[in-house]
Design a protein around this motif. Structure first.
Motif, PDB file in Angstrom:
ATOM      1  N   PHE A  61       0.857  -1.191   0.000  1.00  0.00           N
ATOM      2  CA  PHE A  61       0.000   0.000   0.000  1.00  0.00           C
ATOM      3  C   PHE A  61       0.893   1.240   0.000  1.00  0.00           C
ATOM      4  O   PHE A  61       1.018   1.929   1.016  1.00  0.00           O
ATOM      5  CB  PHE A  61      -0.912   0.014   1.237  1.00  0.00           C
ATOM      6  CG  PHE A  61      -1.749  -1.221   1.420  1.00  0.00           C
ATOM      7  CD1 PHE A  61      -2.992  -1.339   0.831  1.00  0.00           C
ATOM      8  CD2 PHE A  61      -1.281  -2.281   2.208  1.00  0.00           C
ATOM      9  CE1 PHE A  61      -3.772  -2.467   1.017  1.00  0.00           C
ATOM     10  CE2 PHE A  61      -2.051  -3.413   2.405  1.00  0.00           C
ATOM     11  CZ  PHE A  61      -3.307  -3.512   1.799  1.00  0.00           C
ATOM     12  N   PRO A  62       1.542   1.534  -1.107  1.00  0.00           N
ATOM     13  CA  PRO A  62       2.572   2.590  -1.128  1.00  0.00           C
ATOM     14  C   PRO A  62       2.074   3.990  -0.776  1.00  0.00           C
ATOM     15  O   PRO A  62       2.880   4.841  -0.393  1.00  0.00           O
ATOM     16  CB  PRO A  62       3.093   2.544  -2.572  1.00  0.00           C
ATOM     17  CG  PRO A  62       2.027   1.843  -3.351  1.00  0.00           C
ATOM     18  CD  PRO A  62       1.398   0.877  -2.415  1.00  0.00           C
ATOM     19  N   ASN A  63       0.777   4.237  -0.883  1.00  0.00           N
ATOM     20  CA  ASN A  63       0.255   5.570  -0.596  1.00  0.00           C
ATOM     21  C   ASN A  63      -0.270   5.730   0.831  1.00  0.00           C
ATOM     22  O   ASN A  63      -0.734   6.810   1.204  1.00  0.00           O
ATOM     23  CB  ASN A  63      -0.863   5.912  -1.589  1.00  0.00           C
ATOM     24  CG  ASN A  63      -0.357   5.983  -3.019  1.00  0.00           C
ATOM     25  OD1 ASN A  63       0.734   6.500  -3.271  1.00  0.00           O
ATOM     26  ND2 ASN A  63      -1.140   5.465  -3.955  1.00  0.00           N
ATOM     27  N   VAL A  64      -0.194   4.674   1.606  1.00  0.00           N
ATOM     28  CA  VAL A  64      -0.719   4.714   2.976  1.00  0.00           C
ATOM     29  C   VAL A  64       0.242   5.462   3.893  1.00  0.00           C
ATOM     30  O   VAL A  64       1.468   5.277   3.825  1.00  0.00           O
ATOM     31  CB  VAL A  64      -0.959   3.286   3.507  1.00  0.00           C
ATOM     32  CG1 VAL A  64      -1.218   3.297   5.008  1.00  0.00           C
ATOM     33  CG2 VAL A  64      -2.142   2.662   2.780  1.00  0.00           C
ATOM     34  N   ILE A  65      -0.304   6.299   4.756  1.00  0.00           N
ATOM     35  CA  ILE A  65       0.477   7.015   5.765  1.00  0.00           C
ATOM     36  C   ILE A  65       0.589   6.122   7.001  1.00  0.00           C
ATOM     37  O   ILE A  65      -0.422   5.615   7.500  1.00  0.00           O
ATOM     38  CB  ILE A  65      -0.186   8.350   6.137  1.00  0.00           C
ATOM     39  CG1 ILE A  65      -0.230   9.270   4.915  1.00  0.00           C
ATOM     40  CG2 ILE A  65       0.563   9.031   7.285  1.00  0.00           C
ATOM     41  CD1 ILE A  65      -1.052  10.516   5.128  1.00  0.00           C
ATOM     42  N   VAL A  66       1.794   5.918   7.490  1.00  0.00           N
ATOM     43  CA  VAL A  66       2.027   5.042   8.645  1.00  0.00           C
ATOM     44  C   VAL A  66       2.503   5.867   9.838  1.00  0.00           C
ATOM     45  O   VAL A  66       3.494   6.587   9.748  1.00  0.00           O
ATOM     46  CB  VAL A  66       3.074   3.958   8.313  1.00  0.00           C
ATOM     47  CG1 VAL A  66       3.341   3.089   9.547  1.00  0.00           C
ATOM     48  CG2 VAL A  66       2.614   3.096   7.146  1.00  0.00           C
ATOM     49  N   HIS A  67       1.768   5.765  10.940  1.00  0.00           N
ATOM     50  CA  HIS A  67       2.182   6.362  12.204  1.00  0.00           C
ATOM     51  C   HIS A  67       2.564   5.244  13.164  1.00  0.00           C
ATOM     52  O   HIS A  67       2.074   4.118  13.048  1.00  0.00           O
ATOM     53  CB  HIS A  67       1.055   7.198  12.810  1.00  0.00           C
ATOM     54  CG  HIS A  67       0.790   8.475  12.083  1.00  0.00           C
ATOM     55  ND1 HIS A  67      -0.080   9.436  12.557  1.00  0.00           N
ATOM     56  CD2 HIS A  67       1.300   8.970  10.919  1.00  0.00           C
ATOM     57  CE1 HIS A  67      -0.106  10.457  11.711  1.00  0.00           C
ATOM     58  NE2 HIS A  67       0.711  10.195  10.709  1.00  0.00           N
ATOM     59  N   ALA A  68       3.432   5.547  14.108  1.00  0.00           N
ATOM     60  CA  ALA A  68       3.890   4.545  15.069  1.00  0.00           C
ATOM     61  C   ALA A  68       3.887   5.115  16.474  1.00  0.00           C
ATOM     62  O   ALA A  68       4.011   6.327  16.664  1.00  0.00           O
ATOM     63  CB  ALA A  68       5.285   4.041  14.706  1.00  0.00           C
ATOM     64  N   VAL A  69       3.754   4.213  17.461  1.00  0.00           N
ATOM     65  CA  VAL A  69       3.876   4.567  18.871  1.00  0.00           C
ATOM     66  C   VAL A  69       4.924   3.657  19.490  1.00  0.00           C
ATOM     67  O   VAL A  69       4.858   2.432  19.342  1.00  0.00           O
ATOM     68  CB  VAL A  69       2.543   4.400  19.628  1.00  0.00           C
ATOM     69  CG1 VAL A  69       2.722   4.793  21.101  1.00  0.00           C
ATOM     70  CG2 VAL A  69       1.445   5.242  19.001  1.00  0.00           C
ATOM     71  N   VAL A  70       5.913   4.267  20.159  1.00  0.00           N
ATOM     72  CA  VAL A  70       6.978   3.496  20.808  1.00  0.00           C
ATOM     73  C   VAL A  70       7.233   4.049  22.203  1.00  0.00           C
ATOM     74  O   VAL A  70       6.720   5.110  22.567  1.00  0.00           O
ATOM     75  CB  VAL A  70       8.287   3.520  19.988  1.00  0.00           C
ATOM     76  CG1 VAL A  70       8.093   2.830  18.643  1.00  0.00           C
ATOM     77  CG2 VAL A  70       8.768   4.951  19.787  1.00  0.00           C
ATOM     78  N   ARG A  71       8.049   3.345  22.970  1.00  0.00           N
ATOM     79  CA  ARG A  71       8.295   3.755  24.362  1.00  0.00           C
ATOM     80  C   ARG A  71       9.541   4.617  24.536  1.00  0.00           C
ATOM     81  O   ARG A  71       9.608   5.413  25.465  1.00  0.00           O
ATOM     82  CB  ARG A  71       8.418   2.512  25.251  1.00  0.00           C
ATOM     83  CG  ARG A  71       7.135   1.736  25.436  1.00  0.00           C
ATOM     84  CD  ARG A  71       7.359   0.544  26.353  1.00  0.00           C
ATOM     85  NE  ARG A  71       8.355  -0.371  25.811  1.00  0.00           N
ATOM     86  CZ  ARG A  71       8.869  -1.397  26.478  1.00  0.00           C
ATOM     87  NH1 ARG A  71       8.519  -1.614  27.733  1.00  0.00           N
ATOM     88  NH2 ARG A  71       9.747  -2.187  25.903  1.00  0.00           N
ATOM     89  N   THR A  72      10.543   4.445  23.677  1.00  0.00           N
ATOM     90  CA  THR A  72      11.825   5.101  23.932  1.00  0.00           C
ATOM     91  C   THR A  72      12.251   6.005  22.783  1.00  0.00           C
ATOM     92  O   THR A  72      11.889   5.797  21.616  1.00  0.00           O
ATOM     93  CB  THR A  72      12.936   4.048  24.155  1.00  0.00           C
ATOM     94  OG1 THR A  72      13.172   3.335  22.929  1.00  0.00           O
ATOM     95  CG2 THR A  72      12.537   3.068  25.245  1.00  0.00           C
ATOM     96  N   ASP A  73      13.060   7.008  23.126  1.00  0.00           N
ATOM     97  CA  ASP A  73      13.630   7.902  22.115  1.00  0.00           C
ATOM     98  C   ASP A  73      14.537   7.136  21.159  1.00  0.00           C
ATOM     99  O   ASP A  73      14.628   7.469  19.972  1.00  0.00           O
ATOM    100  CB  ASP A  73      14.427   9.019  22.799  1.00  0.00           C
ATOM    101  CG  ASP A  73      13.532  10.078  23.421  1.00  0.00           C
ATOM    102  OD1 ASP A  73      12.644  10.594  22.720  1.00  0.00           O
ATOM    103  OD2 ASP A  73      13.710  10.381  24.614  1.00  0.00           O
ATOM    104  N   ARG A  74      15.215   6.123  21.681  1.00  0.00           N
ATOM    105  CA  ARG A  74      16.106   5.330  20.837  1.00  0.00           C
ATOM    106  C   ARG A  74      15.333   4.636  19.729  1.00  0.00           C
ATOM    107  O   ARG A  74      15.754   4.653  18.561  1.00  0.00           O
ATOM    108  CB  ARG A  74      16.844   4.299  21.698  1.00  0.00           C
ATOM    109  CG  ARG A  74      17.825   3.435  20.927  1.00  0.00           C
ATOM    110  CD  ARG A  74      18.515   2.448  21.860  1.00  0.00           C
ATOM    111  NE  ARG A  74      19.425   1.578  21.129  1.00  0.00           N
ATOM    112  CZ  ARG A  74      20.130   0.612  21.687  1.00  0.00           C
ATOM    113  NH1 ARG A  74      20.032   0.390  22.999  1.00  0.00           N
ATOM    114  NH2 ARG A  74      20.936  -0.140  20.968  1.00  0.00           N
ATOM    115  N   SER A  75      14.189   4.027  20.077  1.00  0.00           N
ATOM    116  CA  SER A  75      13.362   3.371  19.061  1.00  0.00           C
ATOM    117  C   SER A  75      12.813   4.390  18.067  1.00  0.00           C
ATOM    118  O   SER A  75      12.774   4.145  16.855  1.00  0.00           O
ATOM    119  CB  SER A  75      12.204   2.626  19.727  1.00  0.00           C
ATOM    120  OG  SER A  75      12.669   1.525  20.473  1.00  0.00           O
ATOM    121  N   LYS A  76      12.394   5.538  18.581  1.00  0.00           N
ATOM    122  CA  LYS A  76      11.867   6.591  17.710  1.00  0.00           C
ATOM    123  C   LYS A  76      12.909   7.014  16.684  1.00  0.00           C
ATOM    124  O   LYS A  76      12.604   7.149  15.493  1.00  0.00           O
ATOM    125  CB  LYS A  76      11.431   7.793  18.555  1.00  0.00           C
ATOM    126  CG  LYS A  76      10.852   8.940  17.741  1.00  0.00           C
ATOM    127  CD  LYS A  76      10.343  10.054  18.658  1.00  0.00           C
ATOM    128  CE  LYS A  76       9.743  11.202  17.845  1.00  0.00           C
ATOM    129  NZ  LYS A  76       9.169  12.257  18.710  1.00  0.00           N
TER     130      LYS A  76
END
Length: 298
Positions: free
Chosen positions: A26-41
């Motif tokens: 789905f190349p046009n899909v916008i992906v958001h993420a939630v993580v716990r640490t700044d390192r992962s971000k």
């Protein structure tokens, strides 16, 4: 299917690899993420796994998942359980988890939504590796694998169709299973093997003669059998403790069954008796038949 904006809550191996699979299918899909640490971000943004990354502590109590077509929970089961009571009702968003156990999750969904129709589907993609974290993400983790779908009571048929089509679009096969059957089956096909693998490695390293030979050689002296069986030993203890807590009863039963077979082999090899080749042969023949049944060729 309408898929424009996805939120992946938890970006370890499974969540990160899912983001890559979504970008491919789905190349046009916008992906958001939630993580716990700044390192992962930082890792996720540098790897372009997601367009926007939130830290978990940045999400306020009023974060209602509005604007997302799909929200995927890719965290340990205990973490997912804490989020279910706060899910919005009468939402058009499809919610899905990737939990490795299902019974407690489905029960929590049923308790939260009661008799109301909802868009929550519990899913278990049967894939993974000994590696973990967003840096371990690979684009083909899900390809040609099986995804088990466990729809809770009162889940909308449209949500089930949406999730089924979603997984097929990223090249997975799907099957539907009730939560109890899922947990019992996975205790034998997934959870028990990880325990046995860890026991195997621990025993081998604890044997003085074996340990001496291993440590004095610069290169591995293990054969293919040991490499195959030890690959999953000791991986991601936090994740596995969570799985073991959620599926303790069925895992206990699988260990008892394993103990019975192991005890029969111990007796067959008792050094004060003649080798019981008939018992060994019986087990080998049973295993060959069972292997052909379980390890179906695609």
């Amino acid at each position: 299917m309408k898929l424009e904006k996805v939120l992946i809550y938890g970006m370890g191996l499974m969540g990160g690899s899912l983001a890559l699979a979504i970008r491919e299918s789905f190349p046009n899909v916008i992906v958001h993420a939630v993580v716990r640490t700044d390192r992962s971000k930082k890792t996720i943004l540098e790897s372009k796994l997601a367009d926007v990354v939130f830290l978990e502590q940045e999400l306020g109590e009023n974060f209602g998942y509005k604007g997302y077509n799909l929200v995927v929970f890719s965290t340990p089961v205990t973490s997912i359980l804490s989020k279910i009571p706060n899910l919005p009702k009468n939402s058009e968003t499809v919610f899905m988890d990737l939990g490795s156990t299902k019974l407690t999750l489905v029960e929590a969904v049923d308790k939260h939504f009661k008799s109301e129709m909802h868009n929550y589907i519990s899913a278990h993609p049967m894939c993974g590796s000994e590696n973990f974290g967003p840096g371990a993400s690979v684009p083909d983790l899900y390809k040609n694998k099986l995804c088990i779908l466990c729809p809770p009571d009162h889940a909308n048929e449209s949500a089930l169709r949406f999730v089924d089509e979603f997984w097929k679009m990223i090249s997975m096969r799907t099957t539907i299973m009730d939560a109890k059957t899922h947990d019992e089956t996975l205790a034998y096909l997934s959870h028990l093997p990880h325990i046995v693998s860890s026991i195997l490695v621990s025993i081998a390293a604890a044997n003085p003669a074996t340990f001496q030979e291993i440590t004095k050689n610069d290169k591995p002296i293990t054969g293919g059998g040991f490499r195959d069986m030890s690959r999953i030993a000791g991986t991601n203890i936090d994740m596995w403790v969570s799985i073991f807590q959620e599926n303790q009863g069925f895992i206990y039963n699988s260990l008892l069954d394993f103990e019975k077979k192991l005890h029969s082999m111990i007796e067959a090899f008792h050094p004060h008796k003649e080798l019981d080749s008939s018992a060994i042969s019986k087990l080998w023949k049973e295993a060959l038949v069972a292997k052909k049944t379980i390890r179906k060729e695609l």
